[in-house]
Design an enzyme around this catalytic site. Structure first.
Site, PDB file in Angstrom:
ATOM      1  N   ASN A  10       0.881  -1.172   0.000  1.00  0.00           N
ATOM      2  CA  ASN A  10       0.000   0.000   0.000  1.00  0.00           C
ATOM      3  C   ASN A  10       0.916   1.219   0.000  1.00  0.00           C
ATOM      4  O   ASN A  10       1.509   1.547   1.012  1.00  0.00           O
ATOM      5  CB  ASN A  10      -0.902  -0.031   1.243  1.00  0.00           C
ATOM      6  CG  ASN A  10      -1.792   1.191   1.313  1.00  0.00           C
ATOM      7  OD1 ASN A  10      -1.842   1.989   0.383  1.00  0.00           O
ATOM      8  ND2 ASN A  10      -2.497   1.342   2.430  1.00  0.00           N
ATOM      9  N   LYS A  12       0.115   4.221  -0.263  1.00  0.00           N
ATOM     10  CA  LYS A  12      -0.522   5.399   0.350  1.00  0.00           C
ATOM     11  C   LYS A  12      -0.290   6.606  -0.573  1.00  0.00           C
ATOM     12  O   LYS A  12      -0.236   6.432  -1.793  1.00  0.00           O
ATOM     13  CB  LYS A  12      -0.019   5.593   1.778  1.00  0.00           C
ATOM     14  CG  LYS A  12      -0.145   4.292   2.578  1.00  0.00           C
ATOM     15  CD  LYS A  12       0.086   4.420   4.041  1.00  0.00           C
ATOM     16  CE  LYS A  12      -0.094   3.050   4.695  1.00  0.00           C
ATOM     17  NZ  LYS A  12      -0.012   3.083   6.149  1.00  0.00           N
ATOM     18  N   HIS A  94      -9.388   1.162   4.949  1.00  0.00           N
ATOM     19  CA  HIS A  94      -8.081   1.315   5.602  1.00  0.00           C
ATOM     20  C   HIS A  94      -8.225   2.258   6.801  1.00  0.00           C
ATOM     21  O   HIS A  94      -9.032   3.193   6.783  1.00  0.00           O
ATOM     22  CB  HIS A  94      -7.058   1.870   4.602  1.00  0.00           C
ATOM     23  CG  HIS A  94      -5.670   1.833   5.152  1.00  0.00           C
ATOM     24  ND1 HIS A  94      -5.181   2.809   5.995  1.00  0.00           N
ATOM     25  CD2 HIS A  94      -4.686   0.914   5.038  1.00  0.00           C
ATOM     26  CE1 HIS A  94      -3.951   2.492   6.354  1.00  0.00           C
ATOM     27  NE2 HIS A  94      -3.622   1.346   5.785  1.00  0.00           N
ATOM     28  N   GLU A  96      -6.551   4.657   7.769  1.00  0.00           N
ATOM     29  CA  GLU A  96      -6.383   6.092   7.482  1.00  0.00           C
ATOM     30  C   GLU A  96      -7.668   6.670   6.883  1.00  0.00           C
ATOM     31  O   GLU A  96      -8.003   7.826   7.131  1.00  0.00           O
ATOM     32  CB  GLU A  96      -5.163   6.298   6.569  1.00  0.00           C
ATOM     33  CG  GLU A  96      -3.875   6.081   7.358  1.00  0.00           C
ATOM     34  CD  GLU A  96      -2.751   5.419   6.600  1.00  0.00           C
ATOM     35  OE1 GLU A  96      -2.743   5.428   5.356  1.00  0.00           O
ATOM     36  OE2 GLU A  96      -1.845   4.859   7.265  1.00  0.00           O
ATOM     37  N   GLU A 164      -5.213  -5.033  10.485  1.00  0.00           N
ATOM     38  CA  GLU A 164      -4.154  -4.045  10.688  1.00  0.00           C
ATOM     39  C   GLU A 164      -4.425  -3.295  11.990  1.00  0.00           C
ATOM     40  O   GLU A 164      -5.206  -2.326  11.998  1.00  0.00           O
ATOM     41  CB  GLU A 164      -4.143  -3.035   9.540  1.00  0.00           C
ATOM     42  CG  GLU A 164      -3.963  -3.669   8.184  1.00  0.00           C
ATOM     43  CD  GLU A 164      -3.420  -2.674   7.175  1.00  0.00           C
ATOM     44  OE1 GLU A 164      -2.344  -2.945   6.636  1.00  0.00           O
ATOM     45  OE2 GLU A 164      -4.039  -1.631   6.956  1.00  0.00           O
ATOM     46  N   GLY A 170       2.710   2.098  10.705  1.00  0.00           N
ATOM     47  CA  GLY A 170       3.656   3.198  10.542  1.00  0.00           C
ATOM     48  C   GLY A 170       4.400   3.568  11.820  1.00  0.00           C
ATOM     49  O   GLY A 170       5.030   4.614  11.898  1.00  0.00           O
ATOM     50  N   SER A 210       3.658  -2.263  10.164  1.00  0.00           N
ATOM     51  CA  SER A 210       5.113  -2.296  10.347  1.00  0.00           C
ATOM     52  C   SER A 210       5.737  -3.638   9.965  1.00  0.00           C
ATOM     53  O   SER A 210       6.662  -4.114  10.622  1.00  0.00           O
ATOM     54  CB  SER A 210       5.487  -1.903  11.792  1.00  0.00           C
ATOM     55  OG  SER A 210       5.069  -0.578  12.064  1.00  0.00           O
TER      56      SER A 210
HETATM   57  O1  LIG Z   1      -1.791  -0.664   4.560  1.00  0.00           O
HETATM   58  C1  LIG Z   1      -0.720  -0.809   5.161  1.00  0.00           C
HETATM   59  C2  LIG Z   1      -0.610  -0.493   6.550  1.00  0.00           C
HETATM   60  O2  LIG Z   1      -1.170   0.753   6.830  1.00  0.00           O
HETATM   61  C3  LIG Z   1       0.735  -0.719   7.148  1.00  0.00           C
HETATM   62  O3  LIG Z   1       1.596   0.361   6.971  1.00  0.00           O
HETATM   63  P1  LIG Z   1       3.114   0.208   7.498  1.00  0.00           P
HETATM   64  O4  LIG Z   1       3.627  -1.087   6.928  1.00  0.00           O
HETATM   65  O5  LIG Z   1       3.822   1.402   6.985  1.00  0.00           O
HETATM   66  O6  LIG Z   1       3.024   0.137   8.993  1.00  0.00           O
END
Ligand SMILES: O=C[C@H](O)COP(=O)(O)O
Length: 247
Positions: A10, A12, A94, A96, A164, A170, A210
């Site tokens: 992802n 983002k 998601h 976010e 998640e 993150g 993460s």
């Molecule tokens: O969609 C993915 C998640 O939000 C994980 O993000 P991350 O791997 O940067 O913690």
């Protein structure tokens, strides 16, 4: 019962043409485990550009879409538009979208329902916040989120559930393999009880939060972890290591 391991990136709101070319290059170089389904969630504006650069064993996903096919909804994109340009996957719900953009369980369910009607494959994201985990509410939260999604799913072959935990996204604070397995296990049991044995056995429940090259192998050994949804690390060459976690 054998579930194909599924790894999603992802991106983002990251990437530009040059950076996307670099990502496509390390994915082309791989080599990628042929037993893994690989999907990357790309900013909408770059979907076609990325699709044209990626190797055939990696497909693109949109990171969001709206709940109807067209109309006066400035700034939105629809499943019909995604299908029109050959995009077959979308990430919905998601954290976010839920917590920054205020998307409710109800809106997410409507989006999942419409994406399903439109025959898109959906990555449906769920997960508890830190205060909910600390308050002992993880089970209640994820059951309520999965219930909202399960009520509208008509084709279970076109859905991947991404667990998640919000506190792990993150932050560098990955769930331990045991913490992730515990939630994946209860989600599969919930599906067995409320949907069917077949759906519980066949659905991919992937972990996100993460995930890195350093922790992916241990996580991948858990029996109910069927892959990953990777944020930050999917922008880096270590994404190849994560794809190959089972090798
Ligand atoms: O969609 C993915 C998640 O939000 C994980 O993000 P991350 O791997 O940067 O913690």
């Amino acid at each position: 019962m054998s579930r194909k391991f599924w790894v999603g990136g992802n991106w983002k709101m990251n990437g530009d043409k040059k950076g996307i070319e670099e990502i496509a290059n390390f994915l082309k170089a791989g080599p990628l485990d042929p037993n893994v389904e690989v999907v990357v969630g790309v900013p909408a504006i770059y979907l076609e550009y990325t699709k044209n650069l990626l190797p055939p064993n990696v497909v693109v996903a949109a990171q969001n879409c709206y709940k109807v096919s067209k109309g006066a909804f400035t700034g939105e994109i629809s499943p019909a538009m995604l299908s029109d340009i050959g995009v077959k996957w979308v990430i919905l719900g998601h954290s976010e979208r839920r917590h920054i953009f205020g998307e409710t369980d109800e809106l997410i369910a409507e989006k999942v329902a419409h994406a399903q009607e439109s025959r898109l494959n959906v990555v449906a994201c769920i997960g508890e916040k830190l205060e909910e985990r600390e308050g002992g509410e993880t089970e209640e939260v994820v059951f309520s989120q999965i219930k909202g999604i399960a009520e509208v799913v008509v084709d279970w072959t076109r859905i991947v559930i991404a667990y998640e935990p919000v506190w792990a996204i993150g932050t560098g604070q990955t769930a331990t393999p045991q913490q992730a397995q515990e939630v994946h296990g209860i989600l599969r049991d919930w599906l067995r009880k409320h949907v069917s044995d077949k759906v519980a056995n066949d659905i991919r429940i992937v972990y996100g939060g993460s995930v890195t090259g350093a922790n992916c192998v241990e996580l991948s050994k858990e029996p109910d972890i069927d892959g990953f949804l990777v944020g930050g690390a999917s922008l880096k060459p270590e994404f190849v290591q994560i794809i190959n976690a089972k090798q």
